[in-house]
Design a protein around this motif. Structure first.
Motif, PDB file in Angstrom:
ATOM      1  N   ILE A 134     -24.590  42.207  35.160  1.00 32.75           N
ATOM      2  CA  ILE A 134     -24.267  41.445  36.377  1.00 32.75           C
ATOM      3  C   ILE A 134     -23.896  42.405  37.505  1.00 32.75           C
ATOM      4  CG2 ILE A 134     -22.622  39.836  37.425  1.00 32.75           C
ATOM      5  CD1 ILE A 134     -22.480  38.479  34.606  1.00 32.75           C
ATOM      6  N   GLN A 135     -23.077  43.403  37.210  1.00 35.67           N
ATOM      7  CA  GLN A 135     -22.681  44.376  38.224  1.00 35.67           C
ATOM      8  C   GLN A 135     -23.882  45.182  38.718  1.00 35.67           C
ATOM      9  OE1 GLN A 135     -19.605  46.264  35.890  1.00 35.67           O
ATOM     10  NE2 GLN A 135     -17.994  45.121  36.948  1.00 35.67           N
ATOM     11  N   GLN A 136     -24.796  45.538  37.809  1.00 33.37           N
ATOM     12  CA  GLN A 136     -26.003  46.259  38.208  1.00 33.37           C
ATOM     13  C   GLN A 136     -26.857  45.404  39.142  1.00 33.37           C
ATOM     14  OE1 GLN A 136     -27.823  47.272  34.475  1.00 33.37           O
ATOM     15  NE2 GLN A 136     -26.282  48.819  33.996  1.00 33.37           N
ATOM     16  N   LEU A 137     -26.991  44.123  38.815  1.00 38.15           N
ATOM     17  CA  LEU A 137     -27.752  43.216  39.678  1.00 38.15           C
ATOM     18  C   LEU A 137     -27.123  43.121  41.066  1.00 38.15           C
ATOM     19  CD1 LEU A 137     -28.649  40.247  37.318  1.00 38.15           C
ATOM     20  CD2 LEU A 137     -30.249  41.705  38.554  1.00 38.15           C
ATOM     21  N   ALA A 138     -25.803  43.044  41.116  1.00 34.16           N
ATOM     22  CA  ALA A 138     -25.112  42.946  42.403  1.00 34.16           C
ATOM     23  C   ALA A 138     -25.359  44.197  43.243  1.00 34.16           C
ATOM     24  CB  ALA A 138     -23.617  42.727  42.184  1.00 34.16           C
ATOM     25  N   GLN A 184     -27.398  44.432  46.755  1.00 32.74           N
ATOM     26  CA  GLN A 184     -26.792  45.040  47.938  1.00 32.74           C
ATOM     27  C   GLN A 184     -27.723  46.091  48.535  1.00 32.74           C
ATOM     28  OE1 GLN A 184     -23.100  46.388  46.247  1.00 32.74           O
ATOM     29  NE2 GLN A 184     -21.949  44.706  47.161  1.00 32.74           N
ATOM     30  N   ASP A 185     -28.370  46.866  47.671  1.00 30.61           N
ATOM     31  CA  ASP A 185     -29.305  47.879  48.147  1.00 30.61           C
ATOM     32  C   ASP A 185     -30.461  47.226  48.900  1.00 30.61           C
ATOM     33  OD1 ASP A 185     -30.380  50.696  48.180  1.00 30.61           O
ATOM     34  OD2 ASP A 185     -31.995  49.689  47.072  1.00 30.61           O
ATOM     35  N   HIS A 186     -30.994  46.143  48.353  1.00 30.87           N
ATOM     36  CA  HIS A 186     -32.091  45.445  49.040  1.00 30.87           C
ATOM     37  C   HIS A 186     -31.633  44.896  50.385  1.00 30.87           C
ATOM     38  CE1 HIS A 186     -35.494  45.572  46.357  1.00 30.87           C
ATOM     39  NE2 HIS A 186     -34.709  45.328  45.328  1.00 30.87           N
ATOM     40  N   ARG A 187     -30.426  44.327  50.433  1.00 33.53           N
ATOM     41  CA  ARG A 187     -29.928  43.794  51.723  1.00 33.53           C
ATOM     42  C   ARG A 187     -29.788  44.910  52.744  1.00 33.53           C
ATOM     43  NH1 ARG A 187     -26.859  40.546  48.247  1.00 33.53           N
ATOM     44  NH2 ARG A 187     -25.030  41.845  48.499  1.00 33.53           N
ATOM     45  N   TRP A 188     -29.293  46.067  52.288  1.00 37.14           N
ATOM     46  CA  TRP A 188     -29.144  47.207  53.185  1.00 37.14           C
ATOM     47  C   TRP A 188     -30.501  47.643  53.718  1.00 37.14           C
ATOM     48  CZ3 TRP A 188     -30.956  52.281  52.655  1.00 37.14           C
ATOM     49  CH2 TRP A 188     -30.497  53.169  53.620  1.00 37.14           C
ATOM     50  N   ARG A 189     -31.501  47.726  52.843  1.00 39.58           N
ATOM     51  CA  ARG A 189     -32.835  48.160  53.257  1.00 39.58           C
ATOM     52  C   ARG A 189     -33.486  47.151  54.211  1.00 39.58           C
ATOM     53  NH1 ARG A 189     -34.923  52.336  49.959  1.00 39.58           N
ATOM     54  NH2 ARG A 189     -33.493  52.831  48.278  1.00 39.58           N
TER      55      ARG A 189
END
Length: 92
Positions: free
Chosen positions: A77-81, A85-90
């Motif tokens: 779950i933490q890895q997915l989060a 977050q990385d995708h939102r940043w990109r």
């Protein structure tokens, strides 16, 4: 998929995932941005719905990795989060 396997099986072996193949395998290039976002939101909403009722014992269940380490449901779950977050940043 990994979370479901860990919950359903006793310490399943989790094969490494080749995410580089996903764009072609899943037809990412053929989707509009709006369609991709709608599919993502729908998938995450389903997952969150499933995760809401998990007990501490279920969150602690583990699966094995190719390197011999273990990963718990909470770890996944933490890895997915972090991934989201990385995708939102990109995208931003």
């Amino acid at each position: 998929m990994r979370i479901r396997r860990i919950l359903a099986e006793e310490r399943p072996f989790l094969e490494p995932v080749d995410v580089d193949a996903w764009p072609e395998d899943r037809g990412y290039e053929s989707r509009s941005g709006d369609q991709a976002m709608a599919e993502f939101e729908s998938g995450r909403a389903r997952l969150l719905s499933e995760l809401k009722g998990l007990s501490p014992e279920q969150l602690a269940r583990v699966g094995g990795r190719a390197d011999g380490s273990e990963v718990s449901v909470l770890d996944v779950i933490q890895q997915l989060a972090r991934h989201d977050q990385d995708h939102r940043w990109r995208i931003t």
